[in-house]
Design an enzyme around this catalytic site. Structure first.
Site, mmCIF file in Angstrom:
data_model
loop_
_atom_site.group_PDB
_atom_site.id
_atom_site.type_symbol
_atom_site.label_atom_id
_atom_site.label_comp_id
_atom_site.label_asym_id
_atom_site.label_seq_id
_atom_site.Cartn_x
_atom_site.Cartn_y
_atom_site.Cartn_z
ATOM 1 N N SER A 72 -50.921 -18.390 52.061
ATOM 2 C CA SER A 72 -49.797 -17.895 52.902
ATOM 3 C C SER A 72 -50.060 -16.373 52.964
ATOM 4 O O SER A 72 -50.648 -15.875 52.183
ATOM 5 C CB SER A 72 -48.442 -18.221 52.193
ATOM 6 O OG SER A 72 -48.570 -19.616 51.936
HETATM 7 N N1 SAH Z 1 -48.650 -21.269 48.946
HETATM 8 C C1 SAH Z 1 -49.875 -21.713 49.141
HETATM 9 C C2 SAH Z 1 -50.108 -22.193 50.636
HETATM 10 C C3 SAH Z 1 -50.031 -23.953 50.672
HETATM 11 S S1 SAH Z 1 -50.322 -24.691 52.129
HETATM 12 C C4 SAH Z 1 -51.013 -20.821 49.028
HETATM 13 O O1 SAH Z 1 -50.579 -19.771 49.304
HETATM 14 O O2 SAH Z 1 -52.113 -21.199 48.718
HETATM 15 C C5 SAH Z 1 -49.699 -26.134 52.073
HETATM 16 C C6 SAH Z 1 -49.956 -27.190 51.073
HETATM 17 O O3 SAH Z 1 -49.223 -28.100 50.904
HETATM 18 C C7 SAH Z 1 -51.541 -27.428 51.195
HETATM 19 O O4 SAH Z 1 -52.271 -27.335 50.267
HETATM 20 C C8 SAH Z 1 -51.329 -29.148 51.577
HETATM 21 O O5 SAH Z 1 -52.377 -29.931 50.987
HETATM 22 C C9 SAH Z 1 -50.094 -29.241 50.610
HETATM 23 N N2 SAH Z 1 -49.381 -30.472 51.091
HETATM 24 C C10 SAH Z 1 -48.900 -31.081 52.310
HETATM 25 N N3 SAH Z 1 -48.266 -32.161 52.198
HETATM 26 C C11 SAH Z 1 -48.067 -32.290 50.841
HETATM 27 C C12 SAH Z 1 -47.049 -33.272 50.231
HETATM 28 N N4 SAH Z 1 -46.481 -34.219 50.929
HETATM 29 N N5 SAH Z 1 -47.177 -33.158 49.091
HETATM 30 C C13 SAH Z 1 -47.787 -32.285 48.337
HETATM 31 N N6 SAH Z 1 -48.521 -31.486 48.883
HETATM 32 C C14 SAH Z 1 -48.652 -31.284 50.187
#
Ligand code: SAH
Length: 225
Positions: A79
């Site tokens: 993000s």
């Molecule tokens: N704040 C994080 C951004 C994460 S992007 C950063 O800065 O790195 C969103 C993440 O949510 C991704 O890694 C994706 O794999 C995960 N995600 C999506 N759906 C999900 C679910 N149902 N359960 C767990 N993780 C999930």
């Protein structure tokens, strides 16, 4: 937090580059965080200490403090620093808090939460991302984190309650287990809206008369899957 040991396969910046990155990090905090109104001293200090480059591939390290999201493994994203700071600010974290995070991703947001709360329980559906995040946080000596690989929509396997919940993937509404695992008086922050659209980052507060929601800002996150 130690950032200079070297027992992991991730690339590490050399000393000259570290100095440059530290300056860029401080510029980021001044121009992207404080200038946009985030002044919570604990959040600002943690953002100034946490090296975002350690959560990126070698090829992207020079862009670590650019003002946007960047690609990570598996088509996911890290993000934008401002959004990470804003979500963390709105959580209003206290050092005693237990926090649930949905979507560990790179672990950048996880690390920030771990620096500011007592305990972080984080769920990621991609095992590879979860393993990489864990090794990064261990290298930063952040030990107050529990990792779970699975569907975050089901909540934390051993239940709550959590003082705070942060969701890093777009969802049309908070999943029922999140609200039932949020303690009374607790806060949940999540991007609410359809995948592929612009979402509204929203704060939910669980009060005595049910859950109240407050819009924060427009945002764009990858979908909760
Ligand atoms: N704040 C994080 C951004 C994460 S992007 C950063 O800065 O790195 C969103 C993440 O949510 C991704 O890694 C994706 O794999 C995960 N995600 C999506 N759906 C999900 C679910 N149902 N359960 C767990 N993780 C999930």
């Amino acid at each position: 937090m130690s950032t200079h040991d070297n027992h992991n396969s991730d690339a590490r910046p050399g000393p000259d580059r570290l100095g440059t990155l530290r300056r860029l990090r401080h510029d980021m905090v001044r121009e992207q965080i404080i200038a946009r109104g985030i002044t919570n001293a604990r959040v600002v200090r943690a953002m100034a200490r946490l090296p975002r480059e350690l959560f990126l591939s070698e090829a992207l390290m020079n862009q670590a403090y650019s003002d946007g999201a960047l690609p990570s493994m598996d088509g996911q994203t890290i993000s934008q620093p401002y959004i990470v700071a804003l979500m963390t600010d709105r959580l209003n974290l206290e050092a005693s808090h237990r926090v649930l995070e949905i979507g560990t991703g790179t672990g950048y947001q996880t690390a920030l939460l771990a620096m500011l709360a007592k305990k972080v329980c984080t769920i990621e559906c991609h095992a590879g991302l979860a393993a990489q995040a864990r090794s990064r946080l261990e290298r930063l000596n952040l030990k107050n984190v529990e990792y779970h690989v699975g569907d975050g929509a089901l909540g934390w396997p051993n239940g709550g309650p959590f003082d705070r919940i942060i969701v890093s993937a777009a969802t049309e509404r908070p999943a029922a287990p999140w609200l039932s695992q949020l303690r009374a008086g607790g806060i949940l922050v999540a991007p609410i809206g359809r995948a592929g659209d612009i979402q509204t980052l929203t704060l939910f507060r669980r009060g005595g008369f049910g859950v109240t929601s407050y819009p924060i800002i427009q945002c764009r996150f990858v979908p909760l899957v």
